[in-house]
Enzyme design. Structure first.
Site, mmCIF file in Angstrom:
data_model
loop_
_atom_site.group_PDB
_atom_site.id
_atom_site.type_symbol
_atom_site.label_atom_id
_atom_site.label_comp_id
_atom_site.label_asym_id
_atom_site.label_seq_id
_atom_site.Cartn_x
_atom_site.Cartn_y
_atom_site.Cartn_z
ATOM 1 N N ARG A 29 -1.798 -15.190 6.593
ATOM 2 C CA ARG A 29 -2.876 -15.499 7.361
ATOM 3 C C ARG A 29 -3.995 -15.474 6.532
ATOM 4 N NH1 ARG A 29 -1.708 -14.300 11.832
ATOM 5 N NH2 ARG A 29 -2.493 -13.691 12.843
ATOM 6 N N GLY A 65 5.294 -19.731 12.368
ATOM 7 C CA GLY A 65 5.940 -18.853 12.015
ATOM 8 C C GLY A 65 6.505 -17.646 13.282
ATOM 9 N N ARG A 88 1.188 -1.224 -0.350
ATOM 10 C CA ARG A 88 -0.466 0.157 -0.370
ATOM 11 C C ARG A 88 0.846 1.121 -0.149
ATOM 12 N NH1 ARG A 88 -3.774 -0.547 4.763
ATOM 13 N NH2 ARG A 88 -1.876 -1.346 5.571
ATOM 14 N N HIS A 128 1.290 -23.231 11.430
ATOM 15 C CA HIS A 128 1.106 -22.459 11.799
ATOM 16 C C HIS A 128 2.287 -21.683 12.791
ATOM 17 C CE1 HIS A 128 -1.323 -18.235 12.614
ATOM 18 N NE2 HIS A 128 -0.126 -17.953 12.207
ATOM 19 N N GLU A 154 -8.600 -22.775 10.245
ATOM 20 C CA GLU A 154 -7.254 -23.451 10.848
ATOM 21 C C GLU A 154 -8.828 -24.108 12.029
ATOM 22 O OE1 GLU A 154 -4.052 -21.328 12.067
ATOM 23 O OE2 GLU A 154 -3.522 -20.225 9.813
#
Ligand code: DGY
Length: 320
Positions: free
Chosen positions: A238, A287, A177, A285, A267
């Site tokens: 995500r 991370g 962005r 998951h 999940e």
């Protein structure tokens, strides 16, 4: 003394920090708290420390009561928190940016290597007891040197992944962005492009944008069709940013070469079509899952809650 409810297990050092000043009710069982139990426990809380597995919505905030001042989410992602509902009640919501940047970029890069070098497939061969021997064309993958990494969402984790890519000899393009400052962009050798160009050009597309209605299924059938058939997709952000059914189709039909996922649409469920495929590396998951990082996340969340309870500005309020 205020009442703090911690809705899931977190490192003890953070709980102790809270206990030194306040009354703490910390969920300590290994399994996640049930919704029913959660709604009962939060009653009368002045502060909540929440995990990404808990939905923090109007129902939960109302169950806590009008004295609730702060929701400190122990995660950088806060798609589980209804921030407008917090704001409407004068509740400050905080997250944990920064402290999990390097750990998450490590896992993004691990997935890039797993997907491109087929390491998960190789390990499955050994563990299954299948016969194998070295061969010139056996389990050939794809090298990274001279290839292009396309980063979608160039915040801290995207930048940390880009730094790793540079060390592996990759070029970096990104879509974000807001653009990077010229010095940071030059340091990373990163060029800003639109999503269409990124998808058409990148050899590896790595997702690092936050999840919101605007990024729901940002990558779906149309985007897979736009990617190179030799390209890889990696998602450590995500799950719902990717249309998992479309990804399974793209991987099965050879529209892209492979993928690496740490996060999933529903999940802990994983789309059945993905489980059948060898060209996707799947992690549960992980991370931020290092002792150091989880401790830093919990400690930062505790500091956020303590600051608000002391009438001070929290270190990391959610930026709207
Ligand atoms: C986060 O903090 O958002 C991560 O997904 C936790 O691992």
């Amino acid at each position: 003394m205020s009442k703090i409810v911690v809705t899931g297990r977190i490192p003890e050092v953070a709980v102790e920090r809270l206990r030194a000043e306040h009354e703490v009710d910390a969920w300590s069982a290994a399994e996640a708290i049930s919704r029913e139990e959660l709604l009962t426990r939060v009653a009368g809380a002045d502060a909540l420390l929440t995990l990404l597995t808990e939905r923090v919505d109007a129902e939960l905030l109302d169950a806590a009561g009008p004295q609730l001042k702060v929701v400190a989410n122990v995660a950088v992602g806060y798609d589980n928190v209804d921030v407008p509902a917090c704001t409407a009640r004068g509740i400050i919501a905080t997250n944990t940016p920064g402290v999990l940047t390097e750990a998450t970029a490590d896992v993004a890069f691990a997935l890039i290597l797993m997907a491109t070098r087929r390491t998960g497939e190789g390990e499955r061969v050994i563990r299954s007891g299948q016969p194998w021997k070295w061969g010139m064309f056996y389990l050939l993958g794809s090298g990274l040197q001279g290839k292009t990494l396309g980063v979608v969402g160039m915040g801290g984790i995207g930048q940390a992944t880009a730094r790793r890519a540079r060390a592996f000899g990759m070029d970096v393009i990104y879509q974000s962005r807001s653009g990077l400052g010229p010095e940071v962009a030059a340091g990373l050798g990163a060029r800003r492009v639109g999503l269409d160009e990124l998808l058409a050009t990148a050899d590896v597309v790595s997702l690092h944008c936050p999840y919101s209605p605007a990024t729901h299924h940002l990558i779906g059938a149309e985007q897979f069709a736009a990617m190179r058939d030799s390209a890889y997709l990696v998602n450590t952000a995500r799950g719902p940013i990717v249309d998992e059914a479309a990804l399974a189709d793209a991987l099965r039909d050879g529209q892209i070469a492979g993928a690496g996922l740490d996060v999933y649409e529903r999940e802990p469920l994983v789309h059945a079509g993905l489980l059948e495929l060898d060209n996707v590396a799947l992690l549960p998951h992980l991370g931020s899952a290092t002792i150091e990082t989880r401790t830093a996340m919990a400690t930062l969340a505790a500091d956020n809650a303590l600051a608000v309870l002391a009438g001070e500005q929290p270190p990391t309020p959610i930026e709207k």
